[in-house]
Write an enzyme that holds these catalytic residues in place. Structure first.
Site, PDB file in Angstrom:
ATOM      1  N   CYS A  10       0.829  -1.208   0.000  1.00 17.25           N
ATOM      2  CA  CYS A  10       0.000   0.000   0.000  1.00 17.25           C
ATOM      3  C   CYS A  10       0.866   1.262   0.000  1.00 17.25           C
ATOM      4  O   CYS A  10       1.682   1.470   0.909  1.00 17.25           O
ATOM      5  CB  CYS A  10      -0.923  -0.013   1.221  1.00 17.25           C
ATOM      6  N   CYS A  13       0.156   3.571   2.985  1.00 15.94           N
ATOM      7  CA  CYS A  13       0.770   3.044   4.210  1.00 15.94           C
ATOM      8  C   CYS A  13       2.248   3.437   4.284  1.00 15.94           C
ATOM      9  O   CYS A  13       2.757   3.813   5.346  1.00 15.94           O
ATOM     10  CB  CYS A  13       0.618   1.534   4.279  1.00 15.94           C
TER      11      CYS A  13
END
Length: 404
Positions: A10, A13
């Site tokens: 991600c 993230c």
């Protein structure tokens, strides 16, 4: 404990990772009881699903048997403030005037319960446990308030904001939870994409001024002077620029202008003429309330199809603007492969079609016609060798004559 649920692939993230490290350092050095951790939701999918993780990154504070989901901006200060607020008691006491004045200066919106034990206090505690993820809740005796604050009756729930105070009325304001969820915003605020998302959760209607000083002043006056009329249905504010609004309504809004968004059904309203006075603005808002103003957009089936097409077009355009070569590779290569496949299929069908035509022609001939066609094909083969033999014989006659 406050946990970050992430996925290794991600991008958001990875962007949040240094901020999360700073959050841990800040909470540890400040002596906060909150401990910080993170978990790979793809490796521990069972635990992630148990906590209701549906996207990445997800921040949750675990307190007893409850898990509080963080929905604010992903900055260090906001996350730290969220962790400290939720980790403490749902309702904090204000025992003195000094403490009340300190909190009043510190918070733009302040909810206070006044009175003793009552059913209203039980409701207040329940609402505080539910909505502490958004704001603080306090309780205080009536003596801590200034003399200018007069309450019609006790117990009472009061919100201090916008330089004044407003009391919850159980008969006019419906449920306490809805009232708190509405009043947790200031009367006039700067609106961005995150604020619009929060306003959408309240189901209310917000009015936006795409920034200009005159319109901003008019809307601020209406928000203050017509609060009793419009506060239950509208949230007032302004936005810088029109890019977000344009993507929201899938159109073009000129700057400056006034637009009313119904965040519950994605409808929006535009004035029929430019607004220059407060009377025109009030008339426009009343037109939205009584249904005389024309509504645009919505969440119907056709609008959803338009939204899918608009989002696809926006994504493709953004890819080509940021990286033209990457856009050509991502979209040109699949189109080229599909074109070759279609060409191969079409040419194969045309060849098969010509063979079928010849077969149909043969089927249509009689036996005599077929024999004639075969004889016609054999005659060139028979005539060819005779001519060659004659030529060879013609060439040998002089020699034979000489030998004779």
């Amino acid at each position: 404990f406050v946990y970050l649920f992430y996925a290794p692939w991600c991008g958001y993230c990875k962007k949040l990772e240094p901020v999360w490290h700073d959050v841990g350092v800040e909470l540890k050095t400040s002596g906060s009881p909150v401990r910080v951790g993170k978990m790979d939701a793809t490796a521990y999918s069972g635990m992630a699903s148990e906590f209701g993780v549906r996207g990445y990154p997800t921040i949750k504070l675990l307190k007893g048997d409850l898990a509080y989901n963080y929905k604010g901006p992903r900055t260090k200060d906001d996350i730290v403030e969220f962790a400290n607020r939720v980790a403490g008691p749902a309702v904090r006491a204000l025992p003195s005037k000094q403490m009340f004045e300190h909190m009043l200066k510190r918070h733009d919106v302040l909810f206070v319960y006044v009175g003793g034990e009552s059913p209203l206090k039980e409701k207040y505690n329940d609402v505080a446990s539910e909505l502490i993820v958004y704001t603080y809740f306090f309780s205080a005796p009536e003596e801590v308030f200034p003399e200018s604050v007069t309450l019609p009756e006790l117990p009472a729930v009061v919100v201090f904001k916008d330089g004044g105070y407003f009391t919850y009325d159980e008969y006019e304001d419906a449920s306490l939870s809805s009232w708190v969820n509405k009043e947790r915003f200031q009367g006039y605020l700067q609106i961005d994409g995150f604020t619009l998302y929060e306003l959408g959760e309240t189901g209310g209607v917000c009015i936006n001024s795409l920034l200009q000083n005159l319109l901003k002043t008019l809307i601020q006056r209406v928000a203050k002077e017509y609060r009793e009329l419009f506060n239950r249905d509208f949230q007032f504010g302004h936005m810088d620029g029109n890019d977000y609004i344009n993507s929201l309504i899938m159109g073009e809004v000129t700057v400056p202008s006034v637009i009313i968004l119904n965040t519950s059904n994605e409808q929006y309203f535009l004035p029929s003429e430019p607004i220059e006075t407060m009377e025109q603005l009030v008339q426009f808002i009343n037109g939205v309330l009584n249904g005389s103003a024309q509504a645009y957009g919505g969440d119907g089936f056709i609008q959803r199809i338009k939204r899918v097409a608009f989002d696809a077009r926006s994504t493709i355009m953004s890819v080509f603007r940021s990286s033209p070569l990457l856009g050509c590779f991502l979209f040109g290569l699949p189109l080229g492969v599909i074109s070759l496949m279609c060409y191969g299929i079409c040419t194969a069908e045309s060849d098969d079609g010509s063979d079928d035509i010849d077969a149909h022609k043969r089927e249509g001939l009689t036996d005599e016609e077929e024999e004639e066609e075969e004889e016609c094909q054999r005659t060139p083969e028979l005539e060819g060798p005779d001519e060659d033999e004659e030529d060879e014989a013609g060439e040998k006659d002089p020699d034979e004559k000489k030998t004779d």
